[in-house]
Design a protein around this motif. Structure first.
Motif, mmCIF file in Angstrom:
data_model
loop_
_atom_site.group_PDB
_atom_site.id
_atom_site.type_symbol
_atom_site.label_atom_id
_atom_site.label_comp_id
_atom_site.label_asym_id
_atom_site.label_seq_id
_atom_site.Cartn_x
_atom_site.Cartn_y
_atom_site.Cartn_z
ATOM 1 N N GLU A 183 0.827 -1.199 0.000
ATOM 2 C CA GLU A 183 0.000 0.000 0.000
ATOM 3 C C GLU A 183 0.872 1.264 0.000
ATOM 4 O OE1 GLU A 183 -3.860 1.066 -0.529
ATOM 5 O OE2 GLU A 183 -3.111 -0.962 -0.345
ATOM 6 N N ASP A 201 0.907 4.021 -2.921
ATOM 7 C CA ASP A 201 0.502 5.376 -2.573
ATOM 8 C C ASP A 201 1.625 6.392 -2.793
ATOM 9 O OD1 ASP A 201 -2.039 4.502 -1.998
ATOM 10 O OD2 ASP A 201 -1.767 4.533 0.180
ATOM 11 N N PRO A 208 2.426 7.763 3.480
ATOM 12 C CA PRO A 208 1.017 7.361 3.527
ATOM 13 C C PRO A 208 0.865 6.026 4.254
ATOM 14 C CG PRO A 208 1.940 6.965 1.344
ATOM 15 C CD PRO A 208 3.013 7.625 2.152
ATOM 16 N N SER A 267 -5.928 4.712 4.909
ATOM 17 C CA SER A 267 -6.897 5.347 4.018
ATOM 18 C C SER A 267 -8.286 5.145 4.588
ATOM 19 C CB SER A 267 -6.797 4.751 2.614
ATOM 20 O OG SER A 267 -7.090 3.364 2.656
ATOM 21 N N GLU A 289 -10.432 10.016 2.554
ATOM 22 C CA GLU A 289 -9.262 10.631 3.162
ATOM 23 C C GLU A 289 -8.050 9.703 3.103
ATOM 24 O OE1 GLU A 289 -12.970 12.232 4.925
ATOM 25 O OE2 GLU A 289 -12.179 10.212 4.733
ATOM 26 N N ALA A 290 -6.874 10.347 3.084
ATOM 27 C CA ALA A 290 -5.602 9.624 3.167
ATOM 28 C C ALA A 290 -4.898 10.096 4.438
ATOM 29 C CB ALA A 290 -4.740 9.906 1.945
ATOM 30 N N PHE A 308 -9.488 13.729 0.074
ATOM 31 C CA PHE A 308 -9.258 13.430 -1.334
ATOM 32 C C PHE A 308 -10.158 14.221 -2.286
ATOM 33 C CE2 PHE A 308 -9.341 10.806 -5.208
ATOM 34 C CZ PHE A 308 -7.987 10.824 -5.468
#
Length: 174
Positions: free
Chosen positions: A72, A76, A102, A105, A110-111, A131
């Motif tokens: 991930e 990201d 990052p 999520s 949103e991140a 986002f």
């Protein structure tokens, strides 16, 4: 204030993953070139790859899991380094001082990033990017403090009150 796992578990429920092998963390941190904060590692080791309140995704770096934190983060980092996405963050993504990694999520878009400290005496901070807009917020709190605030229903960009009316809960990712 240092947030402890017992405070998070009191709200979220008992952890059932309880990972003890540091090898996946060591490999991920060697790849990134930075040691991730202990409170983040502690929570993820306790709970594993989970969805909290049908909103927030946390992932563990263990390679045998379907949902891997390392995969991930790599994906990201590539996404947020694109020229048209970089403008939505307060600083570049990466593992250098002041950059953003990052780490989570949300289903609501949103991140969640951890901001690498400028020096070894500075604390890690949490940055949440919305986002669907160019808005982002830096929280002057550790990951554990931020997660505890979220679980308590405080508005830390992610807000769980409407998604968890009976209190915080989690489920393992499939």
């Amino acid at each position: 204030m240092t947030t402890t796992l017992p405070e998070i578990a009191a709200l979220l429920g008992d952890p059932r993953f309880n990972w003890t092998d540091p090898a996946p963390w060591v490999a991920l941190e060697q790849e990134l070139g930075v040691e991730l904060p202990a409170d983040f590692r502690e929570v993820v080791d306790a709970y594993g790859s989970i969805e909290i309140n049908k909103q927030l995704y946390l992932k563990h770096p263990a390679g045998h899991l379907l949902h891997s934190l390392g995969e991930e983060i790599r994906k990201d980092l590539e996404f947020w380094r694109e020229e048209d996405m970089a403008e939505f963050l307060p600083s570049p993504v990466g593992a250098n001082p002041g950059e953003l990694i990052p780490v989570a999520s949300a289903t609501t878009g949103e991140a969640v990033f951890l901001r690498v400290p400028d020096d070894s005496s500075s604390p890690w901070r949490v940055v949440v990017q919305e986002f669907d807009s160019p808005a982002w917020t830096c929280y002057e709190m550790t990951f554990g403090e931020w997660l505890l605030a979220y679980l308590n229903g405080r508005d830390v960009t992610l807000c769980s009150r409407n998604l968890a009316p009976d209190g915080p809960f989690y489920a393992f990712l499939p």
